[in-house]
Design a protein around this motif. Structure first.
Motif, PDB file in Angstrom:
ATOM      1  N   MET A   1       0.909  -1.096  -0.213  1.00  0.00           N
ATOM      2  CA  MET A   1       0.092   0.013  -0.055  1.00  0.00           C
ATOM      3  C   MET A   1       0.843   1.272  -0.185  1.00  0.00           C
ATOM      4  O   MET A   1       1.933   1.388   0.744  1.00  0.00           O
ATOM      5  CB  MET A   1      -1.019  -0.120   1.179  1.00  0.00           C
ATOM      6  N   ALA A   2       0.410   2.135  -0.635  1.00  0.00           N
ATOM      7  CA  ALA A   2       1.171   3.475  -0.775  1.00  0.00           C
ATOM      8  C   ALA A   2       1.262   4.401   0.335  1.00  0.00           C
ATOM      9  O   ALA A   2       0.173   4.223   1.107  1.00  0.00           O
ATOM     10  CB  ALA A   2       0.792   4.276  -1.981  1.00  0.00           C
ATOM     11  N   ASN A   3       2.194   5.048   0.522  1.00  0.00           N
ATOM     12  CA  ASN A   3       2.293   6.080   1.531  1.00  0.00           C
ATOM     13  C   ASN A   3       0.937   7.078   1.686  1.00  0.00           C
ATOM     14  O   ASN A   3       0.889   7.533   0.524  1.00  0.00           O
ATOM     15  CB  ASN A   3       3.517   6.543   1.718  1.00  0.00           C
ATOM     16  N   PRO A   4       0.252   7.334   2.655  1.00  0.00           N
ATOM     17  CA  PRO A   4      -0.853   8.346   2.548  1.00  0.00           C
ATOM     18  C   PRO A   4      -0.474   9.638   1.977  1.00  0.00           C
ATOM     19  O   PRO A   4      -1.251  10.291   1.205  1.00  0.00           O
ATOM     20  CB  PRO A   4      -1.269   8.431   4.118  1.00  0.00           C
ATOM     21  N   ARG A   5       0.867  10.180   2.280  1.00  0.00           N
ATOM     22  CA  ARG A   5       1.038  11.226   1.767  1.00  0.00           C
ATOM     23  C   ARG A   5       1.426  11.198   0.246  1.00  0.00           C
ATOM     24  O   ARG A   5       1.122  12.183  -0.531  1.00  0.00           O
ATOM     25  CB  ARG A   5       2.534  11.904   2.283  1.00  0.00           C
ATOM     26  N   THR A   6       1.857  10.166  -0.026  1.00  0.00           N
ATOM     27  CA  THR A   6       2.115  10.005  -1.763  1.00  0.00           C
ATOM     28  C   THR A   6       0.686   9.926  -2.345  1.00  0.00           C
ATOM     29  O   THR A   6       0.482  10.735  -3.383  1.00  0.00           O
ATOM     30  CB  THR A   6       2.614   8.593  -1.880  1.00  0.00           C
ATOM     31  N   ALA A   7      -0.346   9.198  -1.757  1.00  0.00           N
ATOM     32  CA  ALA A   7      -1.774   9.069  -2.195  1.00  0.00           C
ATOM     33  C   ALA A   7      -2.380  10.505  -2.527  1.00  0.00           C
ATOM     34  O   ALA A   7      -2.945  11.057  -3.241  1.00  0.00           O
ATOM     35  CB  ALA A   7      -2.452   8.298  -1.535  1.00  0.00           C
ATOM     36  N   ILE A   8      -1.799  11.107  -1.396  1.00  0.00           N
ATOM     37  CA  ILE A   8      -2.661  12.634  -1.388  1.00  0.00           C
ATOM     38  C   ILE A   8      -1.675  13.681  -2.324  1.00  0.00           C
ATOM     39  O   ILE A   8      -2.575  14.251  -3.002  1.00  0.00           O
ATOM     40  CB  ILE A   8      -2.581  13.255   0.162  1.00  0.00           C
ATOM     41  N   ALA A   9      -0.604  13.482  -2.490  1.00  0.00           N
ATOM     42  CA  ALA A   9       0.080  14.276  -3.480  1.00  0.00           C
ATOM     43  C   ALA A   9      -0.260  13.907  -4.956  1.00  0.00           C
ATOM     44  O   ALA A   9      -0.632  14.873  -5.690  1.00  0.00           O
ATOM     45  CB  ALA A   9       1.378  13.964  -3.404  1.00  0.00           C
ATOM     46  N   ILE A  10      -0.509  12.512  -5.221  1.00  0.00           N
ATOM     47  CA  ILE A  10      -1.064  12.224  -6.620  1.00  0.00           C
ATOM     48  C   ILE A  10      -2.383  12.862  -6.621  1.00  0.00           C
ATOM     49  O   ILE A  10      -2.580  13.300  -7.909  1.00  0.00           O
ATOM     50  CB  ILE A  10      -1.091  10.713  -6.714  1.00  0.00           C
ATOM     51  N   ALA A  11      -3.181  12.699  -5.864  1.00  0.00           N
ATOM     52  CA  ALA A  11      -4.668  13.276  -5.925  1.00  0.00           C
ATOM     53  C   ALA A  11      -4.668  14.721  -6.213  1.00  0.00           C
ATOM     54  O   ALA A  11      -5.455  15.355  -7.156  1.00  0.00           O
ATOM     55  CB  ALA A  11      -5.360  12.882  -4.531  1.00  0.00           C
ATOM     56  N   VAL A  12      -3.607  15.502  -5.540  1.00  0.00           N
ATOM     57  CA  VAL A  12      -3.879  17.116  -5.608  1.00  0.00           C
ATOM     58  C   VAL A  12      -3.052  17.268  -7.285  1.00  0.00           C
ATOM     59  O   VAL A  12      -3.688  18.202  -7.778  1.00  0.00           O
ATOM     60  CB  VAL A  12      -2.727  17.596  -4.765  1.00  0.00           C
ATOM     61  N   VAL A  13      -2.161  16.498  -7.471  1.00  0.00           N
ATOM     62  CA  VAL A  13      -1.536  16.803  -8.720  1.00  0.00           C
ATOM     63  C   VAL A  13      -2.794  16.443  -9.940  1.00  0.00           C
ATOM     64  O   VAL A  13      -2.883  17.095 -11.019  1.00  0.00           O
ATOM     65  CB  VAL A  13      -0.354  15.856  -9.092  1.00  0.00           C
ATOM     66  N   ALA A  14      -3.542  15.300  -9.811  1.00  0.00           N
ATOM     67  CA  ALA A  14      -4.336  14.985 -10.599  1.00  0.00           C
ATOM     68  C   ALA A  14      -5.545  16.103 -10.703  1.00  0.00           C
ATOM     69  O   ALA A  14      -6.021  16.180 -11.800  1.00  0.00           O
ATOM     70  CB  ALA A  14      -4.893  13.608 -10.357  1.00  0.00           C
ATOM     71  N   GLY A  15      -5.863  16.465  -9.623  1.00  0.00           N
ATOM     72  CA  GLY A  15      -7.041  17.386  -9.535  1.00  0.00           C
ATOM     73  C   GLY A  15      -6.699  18.645 -10.055  1.00  0.00           C
ATOM     74  O   GLY A  15      -7.156  19.170 -11.127  1.00  0.00           O
ATOM     75  N   PHE A  16      -5.252  19.069  -9.967  1.00  0.00           N
ATOM     76  CA  PHE A  16      -4.880  20.508 -10.741  1.00  0.00           C
ATOM     77  C   PHE A  16      -4.799  20.144 -12.145  1.00  0.00           C
ATOM     78  O   PHE A  16      -5.123  21.200 -13.002  1.00  0.00           O
ATOM     79  CB  PHE A  16      -3.267  20.722 -10.180  1.00  0.00           C
ATOM     80  N   THR A  17      -4.195  18.922 -12.525  1.00  0.00           N
ATOM     81  CA  THR A  17      -4.223  18.695 -14.024  1.00  0.00           C
ATOM     82  C   THR A  17      -5.758  18.940 -14.649  1.00  0.00           C
ATOM     83  O   THR A  17      -5.643  19.341 -15.831  1.00  0.00           O
ATOM     84  CB  THR A  17      -3.519  17.333 -14.368  1.00  0.00           C
ATOM     85  N   ALA A  18      -6.599  18.173 -14.071  1.00  0.00           N
ATOM     86  CA  ALA A  18      -7.819  18.194 -14.466  1.00  0.00           C
ATOM     87  C   ALA A  18      -8.461  19.565 -14.790  1.00  0.00           C
ATOM     88  O   ALA A  18      -9.111  20.196 -15.564  1.00  0.00           O
ATOM     89  CB  ALA A  18      -8.922  17.207 -13.623  1.00  0.00           C
ATOM     90  N   LEU A  19      -8.257  20.491 -13.626  1.00  0.00           N
ATOM     91  CA  LEU A  19      -8.606  21.788 -13.500  1.00  0.00           C
ATOM     92  C   LEU A  19      -7.915  22.651 -14.627  1.00  0.00           C
ATOM     93  O   LEU A  19      -8.765  23.385 -15.275  1.00  0.00           O
ATOM     94  CB  LEU A  19      -8.549  22.578 -12.330  1.00  0.00           C
ATOM     95  N   LEU A  20      -6.700  22.570 -14.985  1.00  0.00           N
ATOM     96  CA  LEU A  20      -5.989  23.311 -15.845  1.00  0.00           C
ATOM     97  C   LEU A  20      -6.660  22.718 -17.252  1.00  0.00           C
ATOM     98  O   LEU A  20      -6.840  23.688 -18.032  1.00  0.00           O
ATOM     99  CB  LEU A  20      -4.485  22.911 -15.646  1.00  0.00           C
ATOM    100  N   ALA A  21      -6.712  21.591 -17.678  1.00  0.00           N
ATOM    101  CA  ALA A  21      -7.228  20.982 -18.671  1.00  0.00           C
ATOM    102  C   ALA A  21      -8.734  21.466 -18.883  1.00  0.00           C
ATOM    103  O   ALA A  21      -8.903  22.135 -20.158  1.00  0.00           O
ATOM    104  CB  ALA A  21      -7.380  19.621 -18.867  1.00  0.00           C
ATOM    105  N   TYR A  22      -9.577  21.638 -17.897  1.00  0.00           N
ATOM    106  CA  TYR A  22     -10.804  22.048 -18.034  1.00  0.00           C
ATOM    107  C   TYR A  22     -10.875  23.524 -18.455  1.00  0.00           C
ATOM    108  O   TYR A  22     -11.393  24.243 -19.334  1.00  0.00           O
ATOM    109  CB  TYR A  22     -11.830  21.783 -16.907  1.00  0.00           C
TER     110      TYR A  22
END
Length: 90
Positions: A1-22
């Motif tokens: 299982m991934a570190n919780p900090r890593t999972a949060i960082a990935i979620a933030v980057v994915a959210g930012f990427t989606a917002l930028l694309a939109y």
């Protein structure tokens, strides 16, 4: 299982990427195909922008790139009436 900090960082980057694309894609309201002829050479390009005029200008600039040599020819090609223009709303 991934570190919780890593999972949060990935979620933030994915959210930012989606917002930028939109926000980038939502500004594109019109898509235009432009065909130009300059010095007996023909090229075409498609571009999208917020307005029809902006999309035509961007497509014409892109189409002129390969057939114009140097800045003076690029400017001259960009000022010509296109041979063909087709636009559609997105």
């Amino acid at each position: 299982m991934a570190n919780p900090r890593t999972a949060i960082a990935i979620a933030v980057v994915a959210g930012f990427t989606a917002l930028l694309a939109y926000t980038t894609l939502s500004a594109q309201k019109t898509e235009c195909f432009v065909k130009v002829e300059y010095n007996s050479l023909t090229d075409s390009a498609t571009a999208s922008a917020a307005t029809k005029d902006e999309a035509i200008k961007q497509a014409q600039t892109t189409a002129c790139g390969p057939i114009a040599k140097g800045m003076n020819e690029s400017i001259a090609c960009g000022r010509l009436q296109p041979v063909e223009v087709r636009c559609r709303e997105l």
